[in-house]
Design a protein around this motif. Sequence first.
Motif, PDB file in Angstrom:
ATOM      1  N   SER A 150       0.837  -1.196   0.000  1.00 25.31           N
ATOM      2  CA  SER A 150       0.000   0.000   0.000  1.00 25.31           C
ATOM      3  C   SER A 150       0.873   1.248   0.000  1.00 25.31           C
ATOM      4  O   SER A 150       1.712   1.425   0.884  1.00 25.31           O
ATOM      5  N   LYS A 151       0.674   2.090  -1.016  1.00 30.28           N
ATOM      6  CA  LYS A 151       1.434   3.343  -1.080  1.00 30.28           C
ATOM      7  C   LYS A 151       1.053   4.277   0.061  1.00 30.28           C
ATOM      8  O   LYS A 151       1.870   5.086   0.510  1.00 30.28           O
ATOM      9  N   ALA A 152      -0.170   4.160   0.564  1.00 29.51           N
ATOM     10  CA  ALA A 152      -0.622   5.049   1.635  1.00 29.51           C
ATOM     11  C   ALA A 152       0.052   4.743   2.967  1.00 29.51           C
ATOM     12  O   ALA A 152      -0.002   5.575   3.883  1.00 29.51           O
ATOM     13  N   ARG A 153       0.677   3.567   3.093  1.00 27.97           N
ATOM     14  CA  ARG A 153       1.329   3.196   4.344  1.00 27.97           C
ATOM     15  C   ARG A 153       2.828   3.435   4.294  1.00 27.97           C
ATOM     16  O   ARG A 153       3.598   2.704   4.921  1.00 27.97           O
ATOM     17  N   SER A 154       3.249   4.422   3.552  1.00 30.82           N
ATOM     18  CA  SER A 154       4.663   4.788   3.478  1.00 30.82           C
ATOM     19  C   SER A 154       4.918   6.018   4.329  1.00 30.82           C
ATOM     20  O   SER A 154       4.042   6.877   4.486  1.00 30.82           O
ATOM     21  N   GLY A 155       6.125   6.108   4.863  1.00 29.87           N
ATOM     22  CA  GLY A 155       6.503   7.256   5.664  1.00 29.87           C
ATOM     23  C   GLY A 155       7.752   6.963   6.462  1.00 29.87           C
ATOM     24  O   GLY A 155       8.301   5.858   6.432  1.00 29.87           O
ATOM     25  N   SER A 156       8.211   7.952   7.198  1.00 30.29           N
ATOM     26  CA  SER A 156       9.351   7.780   8.092  1.00 30.29           C
ATOM     27  C   SER A 156       8.863   7.396   9.480  1.00 30.29           C
ATOM     28  O   SER A 156       7.664   7.386   9.766  1.00 30.29           O
ATOM     29  N   ARG A 157       9.800   7.078  10.365  1.00 28.89           N
ATOM     30  CA  ARG A 157       9.411   6.727  11.739  1.00 28.89           C
ATOM     31  C   ARG A 157       8.716   7.902  12.420  1.00 28.89           C
ATOM     32  O   ARG A 157       7.780   7.708  13.204  1.00 28.89           O
ATOM     33  N   ALA A 158       9.151   9.108  12.110  1.00 21.99           N
ATOM     34  CA  ALA A 158       8.502  10.278  12.707  1.00 21.99           C
ATOM     35  C   ALA A 158       7.049  10.392  12.250  1.00 21.99           C
ATOM     36  O   ALA A 158       6.158  10.728  13.048  1.00 21.99           O
ATOM     37  N   ASP A 159       6.794  10.065  10.967  1.00 25.69           N
ATOM     38  CA  ASP A 159       5.414  10.099  10.476  1.00 25.69           C
ATOM     39  C   ASP A 159       4.555   9.053  11.175  1.00 25.69           C
ATOM     40  O   ASP A 159       3.411   9.330  11.571  1.00 25.69           O
ATOM     41  N   PHE A 160       5.100   7.859  11.356  1.00 23.69           N
ATOM     42  CA  PHE A 160       4.337   6.801  12.008  1.00 23.69           C
ATOM     43  C   PHE A 160       4.105   7.110  13.481  1.00 23.69           C
ATOM     44  O   PHE A 160       3.052   6.751  14.033  1.00 23.69           O
ATOM     45  N   LEU A 161       5.065   7.738  14.141  1.00 22.98           N
ATOM     46  CA  LEU A 161       4.871   8.130  15.539  1.00 22.98           C
ATOM     47  C   LEU A 161       3.736   9.133  15.665  1.00 22.98           C
ATOM     48  O   LEU A 161       2.890   9.039  16.569  1.00 22.98           O
ATOM     49  N   ARG A 162       3.709  10.099  14.746  1.00 27.89           N
ATOM     50  CA  ARG A 162       2.621  11.079  14.786  1.00 27.89           C
ATOM     51  C   ARG A 162       1.271  10.414  14.520  1.00 27.89           C
ATOM     52  O   ARG A 162       0.261  10.751  15.160  1.00 27.89           O
ATOM     53  N   GLN A 163       1.234   9.453  13.597  1.00 25.13           N
ATOM     54  CA  GLN A 163      -0.025   8.757  13.324  1.00 25.13           C
ATOM     55  C   GLN A 163      -0.487   7.957  14.534  1.00 25.13           C
ATOM     56  O   GLN A 163      -1.687   7.950  14.868  1.00 25.13           O
ATOM     57  N   ALA A 164       0.456   7.280  15.209  1.00 22.05           N
ATOM     58  CA  ALA A 164       0.082   6.499  16.394  1.00 22.05           C
ATOM     59  C   ALA A 164      -0.448   7.397  17.504  1.00 22.05           C
ATOM     60  O   ALA A 164      -1.460   7.075  18.154  1.00 22.05           O
ATOM     61  N   GLU A 165       0.219   8.515  17.725  1.00 17.84           N
ATOM     62  CA  GLU A 165      -0.247   9.435  18.759  1.00 17.84           C
ATOM     63  C   GLU A 165      -1.623  10.005  18.414  1.00 17.84           C
ATOM     64  O   GLU A 165      -2.484  10.162  19.290  1.00 17.84           O
ATOM     65  N   LYS A 166      -1.844  10.282  17.144  1.00 18.30           N
ATOM     66  CA  LYS A 166      -3.140  10.817  16.721  1.00 18.30           C
ATOM     67  C   LYS A 166      -4.249   9.792  16.929  1.00 18.30           C
ATOM     68  O   LYS A 166      -5.358  10.122  17.403  1.00 18.30           O
ATOM     69  N   LEU A 167      -3.977   8.529  16.593  1.00 17.35           N
ATOM     70  CA  LEU A 167      -4.976   7.487  16.797  1.00 17.35           C
ATOM     71  C   LEU A 167      -5.258   7.270  18.272  1.00 17.35           C
ATOM     72  O   LEU A 167      -6.428   7.075  18.674  1.00 17.35           O
ATOM     73  N   GLU A 168      -4.218   7.270  19.090  1.00 18.39           N
ATOM     74  CA  GLU A 168      -4.411   7.069  20.532  1.00 18.39           C
ATOM     75  C   GLU A 168      -5.202   8.218  21.151  1.00 18.39           C
ATOM     76  O   GLU A 168      -6.066   7.995  22.019  1.00 18.39           O
ATOM     77  N   LYS A 169      -4.935   9.436  20.710  1.00 16.05           N
ATOM     78  CA  LYS A 169      -5.702  10.573  21.233  1.00 16.05           C
ATOM     79  C   LYS A 169      -7.168  10.490  20.812  1.00 16.05           C
ATOM     80  O   LYS A 169      -8.069  10.794  21.598  1.00 16.05           O
ATOM     81  N   ALA A 170      -7.403  10.068  19.562  1.00 17.80           N
ATOM     82  CA  ALA A 170      -8.780   9.929  19.110  1.00 17.80           C
ATOM     83  C   ALA A 170      -9.515   8.852  19.898  1.00 17.80           C
ATOM     84  O   ALA A 170     -10.692   9.011  20.259  1.00 17.80           O
ATOM     85  N   ALA A 171      -8.813   7.736  20.199  1.00 15.95           N
ATOM     86  CA  ALA A 171      -9.443   6.683  20.996  1.00 15.95           C
ATOM     87  C   ALA A 171      -9.744   7.160  22.413  1.00 15.95           C
ATOM     88  O   ALA A 171     -10.825   6.883  22.961  1.00 15.95           O
ATOM     89  N   GLN A 172      -8.810   7.883  23.039  1.00 15.43           N
ATOM     90  CA  GLN A 172      -9.037   8.403  24.377  1.00 15.43           C
ATOM     91  C   GLN A 172     -10.190   9.400  24.400  1.00 15.43           C
ATOM     92  O   GLN A 172     -10.995   9.435  25.332  1.00 15.43           O
ATOM     93  N   ALA A 173     -10.292  10.209  23.336  1.00 16.48           N
ATOM     94  CA  ALA A 173     -11.388  11.176  23.271  1.00 16.48           C
ATOM     95  C   ALA A 173     -12.733  10.469  23.159  1.00 16.48           C
ATOM     96  O   ALA A 173     -13.738  10.901  23.764  1.00 16.48           O
ATOM     97  N   MET A 174     -12.784   9.381  22.391  1.00 16.90           N
ATOM     98  CA  MET A 174     -14.035   8.639  22.286  1.00 16.90           C
ATOM     99  C   MET A 174     -14.426   7.996  23.609  1.00 16.90           C
ATOM    100  O   MET A 174     -15.604   7.974  24.004  1.00 16.90           O
ATOM    101  N   ILE A 175     -13.438   7.462  24.335  1.00 15.50           N
ATOM    102  CA  ILE A 175     -13.726   6.850  25.636  1.00 15.50           C
ATOM    103  C   ILE A 175     -14.251   7.894  26.609  1.00 15.50           C
ATOM    104  O   ILE A 175     -15.239   7.657  27.341  1.00 15.50           O
ATOM    105  N   ALA A 176     -13.601   9.058  26.630  1.00 17.10           N
ATOM    106  CA  ALA A 176     -14.064  10.119  27.538  1.00 17.10           C
ATOM    107  C   ALA A 176     -15.462  10.605  27.164  1.00 17.10           C
ATOM    108  O   ALA A 176     -16.298  10.890  28.046  1.00 17.10           O
ATOM    109  N   GLN A 177     -15.731  10.682  25.865  1.00 17.43           N
ATOM    110  CA  GLN A 177     -17.051  11.133  25.431  1.00 17.43           C
ATOM    111  C   GLN A 177     -18.140  10.136  25.818  1.00 17.43           C
ATOM    112  O   GLN A 177     -19.238  10.517  26.215  1.00 17.43           O
TER     113      GLN A 177
END
Length: 505
Positions: A150-177
């Motif tokens: 998948s071309k959409a799953r390309s990036g550097s480690r910094a890009d993947f770290l930002r994606q992981a943090e974004k997903l975790e924040k979205a999950a925490q926001a849903m739990i709090a909501q």
Amino acid sequence: MPRFKTVHKGLKLLPVDFDKQLLPGSFEHALCYLVDHELDLGEFHARYRNDVDGAPAYDPAVLLKIVLLAYSRGIVSSRKMEAACREHVLFMAVSGDSQPHFTTLAAFVSTMGDLAARLFAQVLAVCDRQGLIGREMFAIDGVKLPSNASKARSGSRADFLRQAEKLEKAAQAMIAQQRQSDRHPEDEDQRDARKLARLQTSARQLRAWLADHPEDRKGVTGRVNLSNRTDNESAKMATGKGVIQGYTGVAAVDEKAQIIVEAQAHGTGSEQALLGPVIEATAHLRAADTHYTADAGYHSRAGLAQLGAAGIPAWIPDNGYRQRDPRYAGQALHLNKPDPLWDKRPKPRASKLYTPADFHFDPERKTCVCPAGKSLYGNGSHCLIKGQQAIKFQGAMRDCLACLQRAKCLRTPLKTATRQVAFFLPRVQRADDVLERMRQRIDSPQGREMISRRFATVEPVFGNLRHNKRLDRFTLRGQARVDGQWKLFCLTHNIEKLATHGAWR
């Protein structure tokens, strides 16, 4: 009204002699003779451990015949191979009426590994024994093909770290909501739960991938290359039809009968780095007077210096050889013609600011005049920009601050005081420079002849693989597996050449 004999179509039960389906001179006849009498499949047999216990396995010779016959017919899917073994009489004849499951065929190709290289070498030895390798010229070329990634799953480690943090924040926001909200309808609760599970699963997969790959992927020059979470050995590369995630298949073709003498697949789009491995891999085949030809993508100072040090004659043009060749004098007329796949007409300039082309530069006097008629002063006469010498100019404060054309000259006229512009100086080539020597060789009558011979040698081979064999993508993942699949396609091409030149008629 005339009467004709009945033409039968559809299903009909007939007695079939499988041996008589393999006509001498055909690809399938050459394939069966080659596998049954010429190739050593002992390494395939060593992988089986069912001498005493276990069910009987399909003969690797049968599986190899099915796969190569399918590749010769443009069939890449293992499911279509299985269907052909049930429905196509030629596949029945080649396989001895075997009907392996598609998973068996897929596992056979994907687990072949280094055995594909050994099969390729054995077939190449047969071609040499039949006198199909002339060793006068080896033409090198490559093709960039998408892979099963998948071309959409390309990036550097910094890009993947930002994606992981974004997903975790979205999950925490849903739990709090969910904790703070009132009671929802049951269907909405289920929908939110599924969305939360997807976010948490994606975040865990990203964290696991980062833990398994503690460093960024490095290229040949040490530059950080983009990683890919689907196939980390593939590369994101630009082609004439867009950016793909895939591999570069390289082939060296002998001029005499268009036999592929070397086939490699690499997870990089830089062809300059692929010249050396191909030269080294064909060292045992070339003679003292064997010439190498390649297209402009393989032209580099390091590659030409390596060839010169080894005393290997080569003809590798640079990117500007067409502008110097009178045979391509009318190519500019075709740029305005529309193309259904790629619009080659010049694109309109997006920026409305002044470019260096709008400034008047005098290379002899080393002076520069801006579009407003003001002279700029030089602030760097010995600069190197990407390895090429350049000269820089900058406008005077008294002229730029009061200029009425600041909005057309500066991107941020409120922040930037003066305009700077740089001009590249012509390259000075020494007579003993490897690039200049190659340029002189390419511009000679013999060099233009070698370029034409390269076209006639290697381009039909890639046309056969891409069009006739319908190789438009690699179906496997990982450099070793993709390299094996590329070698199998090139091996199929060589078997066709054996059949065409009358081997084992």
